[in-house]
Design a protein around this motif. Structure first.
Motif, PDB file in Angstrom:
ATOM      1  N   THR A   4      -9.067   3.621  -4.780  1.00 36.33           N
ATOM      2  CA  THR A   4      -7.854   2.868  -5.102  1.00 36.33           C
ATOM      3  C   THR A   4      -8.161   1.773  -6.115  1.00 36.33           C
ATOM      4  OG1 THR A   4      -6.925   3.275  -2.902  1.00 36.33           O
ATOM      5  CG2 THR A   4      -5.999   1.453  -4.177  1.00 36.33           C
ATOM      6  N   GLN A  52      -0.248   3.884  -4.607  1.00 31.74           N
ATOM      7  CA  GLN A  52      -1.585   3.507  -5.056  1.00 31.74           C
ATOM      8  C   GLN A  52      -1.981   4.334  -6.274  1.00 31.74           C
ATOM      9  OE1 GLN A  52      -4.002   4.403  -1.642  1.00 31.74           O
ATOM     10  NE2 GLN A  52      -3.465   2.526  -0.552  1.00 31.74           N
ATOM     11  N   LYS A 112      -2.567  -1.074  -6.236  1.00 32.64           N
ATOM     12  CA  LYS A 112      -1.657  -0.670  -5.169  1.00 32.64           C
ATOM     13  C   LYS A 112      -0.451  -1.595  -5.128  1.00 32.64           C
ATOM     14  CE  LYS A 112      -4.348  -3.243  -1.707  1.00 32.64           C
ATOM     15  NZ  LYS A 112      -5.105  -3.123  -0.436  1.00 32.64           N
ATOM     16  N   LYS A 146      -5.093   5.862  -7.932  1.00 32.27           N
ATOM     17  CA  LYS A 146      -6.464   6.172  -7.552  1.00 32.27           C
ATOM     18  C   LYS A 146      -7.239   6.731  -8.741  1.00 32.27           C
ATOM     19  CE  LYS A 146      -5.859   6.785  -2.586  1.00 32.27           C
ATOM     20  NZ  LYS A 146      -6.167   7.623  -1.401  1.00 32.27           N
ATOM     21  N   ASP A 181       0.796  -1.236   0.000  1.00 36.83           N
ATOM     22  CA  ASP A 181       0.000   0.000   0.000  1.00 36.83           C
ATOM     23  C   ASP A 181       0.826   1.283   0.000  1.00 36.83           C
ATOM     24  OD1 ASP A 181      -2.188  -1.632   0.078  1.00 36.83           O
ATOM     25  OD2 ASP A 181      -2.581  -1.351   2.213  1.00 36.83           O
TER      26      ASP A 181
END
Length: 541
Positions: A532, A525, A535, A527, A522
């Motif tokens: 999201t 990421q 990741k 987006k 994580d």
């Protein structure tokens, strides 16, 4: 840091001014009356008969649409009669100053199918007639219909081999933890190349053909955008010449140049009858690019652009040969990236200067008048050096659309008016790009004017505030290992340097190689509208 902030403010001001100009233009479109359907010079012609006996004559009558009532210049029309063996006869006539009408008669001395092209500068119409020899034995001598061109087996084999290698890379890469995204991206890139150029392969008929037999993808598509017909195709922010794309989609840079200069003059294509001004179509191009840039940003560069795929294939080749890549210094690389904006500014500036007579009634550069050297050969200046153009012509040749030897025609080649050409500058630039990009990953993408155009409407305020795609970083997950900086094909350092939040920059092509290689869960990421989508994963375990 202060210097960087000043640079950002300058770019932001430029974007705001450009946006204001586009808004004013689009507002003007809504209140202005539509122009006459006779917009700019174009040719419409007819032939007296489509089937005659050998040594009989045909008469070609046509009209050159003058575009403006006060137009009084003599219009020199060249009518080319192309024999079945591809020798030809030219007749040059002057169209009537007031009506634009012209007439020419020619005796046809060879049996088979003749192509007839009335030509005025860039624009022309296309006619056809079949000539029959009644004295010939029909069982032995058949009329030659269409072109003797055949698909080039060598080029088709090369294309199939390339796609096959790409498919193998994609399949084998999916089995590796650190290649899953790259393999998927390669699959998307190869698939989109076929979609972009599908107009060449679907319902393909070997050219030349009678006008009535031209397949659908050979006609100008006439895409309707907000009530404006875009006969040259839908503008898109990636490289793809309008002709091999079947005029379904078209490189936005080509349309920007063409609609600025000749801004108020010549049409493009096979006797195109534009129903809207260059200003209106230019507004549509910018509006479409703004929307697409906000939605996908430079993902067009990393996932869609055919030339971007070529850059990646060079990288695969270098790796296969076990040759290490090289990197520019960070300081030079940042300055190198800015050169794309310089090229973009030059493209627009030259187009405006070339089109000054059409725009403001004052000729700034000799040769830009209708029929002048620049008008005929450099009306789209970037296209004369674009490294993608040779590939587009190569594609046309590989499916038998044009003769292979036409690829080497220079700018002033005899078939230039028909659109079948590659300039020596194109080949020179392509050679340099290949040489540099083989060692320096995605070298062209760092200075690409199309990428700069996308970045203007995606990574700078106010567009940055509403952009849909962005790369996000969590500070608490990052250990500053530096992997993201080392694997980036365009040497973007901001992903490493910035502490957290949106780390997408104007130089990032969103290839997601950093997300793929980051070994911390994580930490990075991708987006989409705040959600999201992809990741980083801990692939060390």
């Amino acid at each position: 840091m202060v210097k960087n902030k000043k640079g950002i403010k300058t770019k932001t001001s430029f974007v705001i001014v450009l946006t204001a100009v586009v808004v004013v233009i689009m507002g003007g479109v809504l209140v202005c009356q539509p122009v006459s359907s006779c917009y700019g010079p174009h040719i419409t012609a007819a032939i007296s008969s489509t089937e005659i006996y050998i040594n009989e004559s045909v008469t070609v009558t046509g009209t050159v649409c003058l575009g403006t009532e006060e137009e009084t210049r003599s219009l020199e029309v060249r009518v080319t009669f192309v024999r079945p063996d591809y020798s030809w006869v030219d007749q040059v006539i002057i169209a009537d100053n007031e009506t634009g009408a012209f007439t020419v008669t020619q005796q046809l001395d060879m049996a088979g199918y003749w192509n007839v092209f009335p030509i005025l500068g860039h624009i022309n119409d296309r006619l056809g007639v079949t000539v029959i020899d009644p004295s010939a034995d029909p069982s032995i001598v058949q009329p030659i219909v269409g072109s003797p061109f055949n698909p080039n087996p060598l080029l088709i084999a090369a294309a199939v081999t390339t796609v096959s290698i790409g498919a193998v890379f994609a399949v084998t890469g999916l089995k590796k933890k650190t290649r899953k995204i790259s393999s998927f991206r390669l699959f998307i890139q190869v698939g989109l190349v076929f979609l972009i150029f599908f107009g060449m392969f679907i319902d393909h008929e070997i050219l030349p053909q009678p006008a009535s037999k031209i397949p659908v993808h050979e006609f100008l598509v006439g895409t309707n955008v907000a009530g404006v017909e875009m006969q040259d195709g839908f503008p898109v922010p990636f490289f793809g010449c309008y002709y091999p794309c079947g005029r379904t989609v078209t490189c936005a840079l080509w349309e920007i140049q063409t609609y600025i200069y000749p801004f108020w003059e010549g049409a493009r294509g096979w006797g195109v009858d534009y129903n809207s001004s260059g200003l209106v179509r230019l507004a549509v191009v910018f509006a479409v690019i703004i929307v697409l840039s906000i939605l996908l940003g430079k993902a067009f560069c990393g996932w869609v652009c055919p030339f971007g795929l070529f850059m990646d294939l060079l990288t695969y080749l270098r790796k296969a040969l076990k040759i290490p890549h090289r990197d520019f210094s960070e300081d030079f690389n940042k300055k190198f990236h800015q050169f794309g904006y310089v090229i973009l500014a030059l493209i627009i500036l030259l187009s405006v200067m070339f089109g000054s007579e059409a725009i403001a009634g004052t000729q700034l550069i000799p040769g830009t008048e209708e029929g002048g050297f620049i008008y005929q050969y450099f009306s789209a200046p970037f296209c004369q050096v674009c490294p993608m153009k040779p590939f587009c012509v190569l594609l046309e040749s590989s499916v038998g659309l044009i003769r292979f030897e036409w690829i080497t025609q220079v700018t002033t080649g005899q078939f230039y008016e028909l659109g079948y050409y590659v300039t020596s500058l194109n080949l020179l630039v392509l050679g340099v790009v290949i040489a540099v990009s083989f060692f320096y990953r995605r070298a062209w993408c760092r200075i690409c004017p199309m990428g700069a155009l996308i970045a203007l409407f995606n990574r700078f305020p106010p567009f940055k505030w509403v952009s849909v795609l962005r790369l996000d970083k969590k500070e608490e997950k990052c250990t500053k290992c530096g992997i993201c900086k080392r694997v980036c094909p365009t040497q973007v350092t901001e992903v490493y340097d910035k502490k957290s939040g949106d780390v997408t920059t104007s130089n990032c092509i969103l290839c997601l190689r950093c997300v793929e290689m980051c070994p911390y869960e994580d930490a990075l990421q991708l987006k989409v509208a705040g959600k999201t989508l992809i990741k980083s994963r801990n692939w060390l375990e």
